[in-house]
Design a protein around this motif. Structure first.
Motif, PDB file in Angstrom:
ATOM      1  N   LEU A  20       0.825  -1.205   0.000  1.00 24.98           N
ATOM      2  CA  LEU A  20       0.000   0.000   0.000  1.00 24.98           C
ATOM      3  C   LEU A  20       0.866   1.265   0.000  1.00 24.98           C
ATOM      4  O   LEU A  20       0.564   2.233  -0.710  1.00 24.98           O
ATOM      5  CB  LEU A  20      -0.956   0.009   1.193  1.00 24.98           C
ATOM      6  N   LEU A  21       1.948   1.250   0.773  1.00 26.54           N
ATOM      7  CA  LEU A  21       2.849   2.414   0.782  1.00 26.54           C
ATOM      8  C   LEU A  21       3.429   2.665  -0.598  1.00 26.54           C
ATOM      9  O   LEU A  21       3.525   3.814  -1.045  1.00 26.54           O
ATOM     10  CB  LEU A  21       3.987   2.223   1.793  1.00 26.54           C
ATOM     11  N   SER A  22       3.823   1.592  -1.278  1.00 26.60           N
ATOM     12  CA  SER A  22       4.381   1.780  -2.621  1.00 26.60           C
ATOM     13  C   SER A  22       3.321   2.325  -3.573  1.00 26.60           C
ATOM     14  O   SER A  22       3.629   3.131  -4.450  1.00 26.60           O
ATOM     15  CB  SER A  22       4.973   0.477  -3.159  1.00 26.60           C
ATOM     16  N   ILE A  67      -9.978   4.405  -2.509  1.00 28.38           N
ATOM     17  CA  ILE A  67      -9.683   3.332  -1.556  1.00 28.38           C
ATOM     18  C   ILE A  67     -10.300   2.023  -2.039  1.00 28.38           C
ATOM     19  O   ILE A  67      -9.696   0.957  -1.915  1.00 28.38           O
ATOM     20  CB  ILE A  67     -10.141   3.721  -0.140  1.00 28.38           C
ATOM     21  N   GLU A  68     -11.476   2.096  -2.623  1.00 27.15           N
ATOM     22  CA  GLU A  68     -12.094   0.899  -3.191  1.00 27.15           C
ATOM     23  C   GLU A  68     -11.249   0.375  -4.356  1.00 27.15           C
ATOM     24  O   GLU A  68     -11.069  -0.835  -4.515  1.00 27.15           O
ATOM     25  CB  GLU A  68     -13.528   1.195  -3.646  1.00 27.15           C
ATOM     26  N   LYS A  72      -9.452  -3.330  -4.660  1.00 34.50           N
ATOM     27  CA  LYS A  72      -9.563  -4.227  -5.821  1.00 34.50           C
ATOM     28  C   LYS A  72      -8.183  -4.573  -6.379  1.00 34.50           C
ATOM     29  O   LYS A  72      -7.935  -5.732  -6.743  1.00 34.50           O
ATOM     30  CB  LYS A  72     -10.425  -3.578  -6.905  1.00 34.50           C
ATOM     31  N   GLU A  73      -7.298  -3.590  -6.442  1.00 33.08           N
ATOM     32  CA  GLU A  73      -5.930  -3.852  -6.902  1.00 33.08           C
ATOM     33  C   GLU A  73      -5.228  -4.846  -5.986  1.00 33.08           C
ATOM     34  O   GLU A  73      -4.506  -5.731  -6.450  1.00 33.08           O
ATOM     35  CB  GLU A  73      -5.110  -2.559  -6.944  1.00 33.08           C
ATOM     36  N   TRP A  74      -5.413  -4.668  -4.666  1.00 26.83           N
ATOM     37  CA  TRP A  74      -4.782  -5.569  -3.705  1.00 26.83           C
ATOM     38  C   TRP A  74      -5.293  -7.000  -3.882  1.00 26.83           C
ATOM     39  O   TRP A  74      -4.515  -7.951  -3.879  1.00 26.83           O
ATOM     40  CB  TRP A  74      -5.013  -5.080  -2.273  1.00 26.83           C
ATOM     41  N   LEU A  75      -6.604  -7.158  -4.036  1.00 27.84           N
ATOM     42  CA  LEU A  75      -7.172  -8.490  -4.219  1.00 27.84           C
ATOM     43  C   LEU A  75      -6.660  -9.140  -5.504  1.00 27.84           C
ATOM     44  O   LEU A  75      -6.331 -10.340  -5.527  1.00 27.84           O
ATOM     45  CB  LEU A  75      -8.704  -8.430  -4.220  1.00 27.84           C
ATOM     46  N   LYS A  76      -6.564  -8.350  -6.548  1.00 27.97           N
ATOM     47  CA  LYS A  76      -6.035  -8.854  -7.829  1.00 27.97           C
ATOM     48  C   LYS A  76      -4.565  -9.241  -7.659  1.00 27.97           C
ATOM     49  O   LYS A  76      -4.128 -10.292  -8.130  1.00 27.97           O
ATOM     50  CB  LYS A  76      -6.190  -7.787  -8.906  1.00 27.97           C
ATOM     51  N   HIS A  77      -3.826  -8.401  -6.975  1.00 28.63           N
ATOM     52  CA  HIS A  77      -2.405  -8.666  -6.735  1.00 28.63           C
ATOM     53  C   HIS A  77      -2.226  -9.942  -5.912  1.00 28.63           C
ATOM     54  O   HIS A  77      -1.404 -10.798  -6.234  1.00 28.63           O
ATOM     55  CB  HIS A  77      -1.774  -7.465  -6.014  1.00 28.63           C
ATOM     56  N   LYS A  78      -3.009 -10.089  -4.858  1.00 30.24           N
ATOM     57  CA  LYS A  78      -2.924 -11.259  -3.987  1.00 30.24           C
ATOM     58  C   LYS A  78      -3.341 -12.544  -4.706  1.00 30.24           C
ATOM     59  O   LYS A  78      -2.823 -13.616  -4.403  1.00 30.24           O
ATOM     60  CB  LYS A  78      -3.791 -11.050  -2.752  1.00 30.24           C
TER      61      LYS A  78
END
Length: 162
Positions: A20-22, A67-68, A72-78
């Motif tokens: 998230l920081l990046s 933030i949403e 979504k990006e985080w879920l895709k990344h994970k």
């Protein structure tokens, strides 16, 4: 400030926090102004990230939308973590991660001096998060690490043979 429902997906794990920081650093208008960033020094992890979002000076609806998008990006990344399942093996996982570190040390010319050795699955994921390989390149690197592992295993089994 956003309601807690918008932020409950932020789990406080080190990997997610670093990712998230990046992402925040890539979006210049999400960075806190210099004077305010000093006030956040005492916060860490999830609290630091949420405080950064809280002081972001944009319309609340735009903030919630961004933030949403991050969620979504985080879920895709994970979801791409499945490519690393081989390293998560209960019996051999730590040794496979060590093998990955050996490969990285020898082959990644862009590795930073601050990069800590990879000794477990979480550290391996964080390395690849930061490395930002393209999809094809990442698959090729993983394949080369697996080949190195196979070669090491073969060498260990045949030490007493000519």
């Amino acid at each position: 400030m956003l309601p807690d429902d918008c932020l409950k997906w932020i789990d406080g794990g080190e990997r997610q926090y670093q990712w998230l920081l990046s992402r925040i650093e890539e979006v210049s208008d999400l960075r806190p102004p210099k004077g305010l960033s000093q006030e956040l020094v005492h916060l860490t992890g999830r609290n630091h990230f949420i405080a950064t979002l809280d002081i972001w000076d944009v319309d609340i609806a735009d903030k919630a939308r961004e933030i949403e998008n991050l969620r979504k990006e985080w879920l895709k990344h994970k979801a791409n973590d499945r490519e690393f399942a081989w390293f998560e093996d209960k019996k051999e996982g730590a040794r496979r991660c060590q093998c990955a570190w050996e490969w990285v040390e020898r082959n990644d010319r862009f590795i930073s001096k601050e990069q800590l050795p990879i000794s477990n699955y979480q550290e391996l994921l964080m390395y690849f998060d930061e490395a930002k390989f393209g999809s094809g390149e990442q698959k090729a690197v993983i394949q080369r690490i697996k080949q190195r592992w196979s070669r090491k295993q073969f060498d260990e089994r045949t030490t007493d043979k000519k």
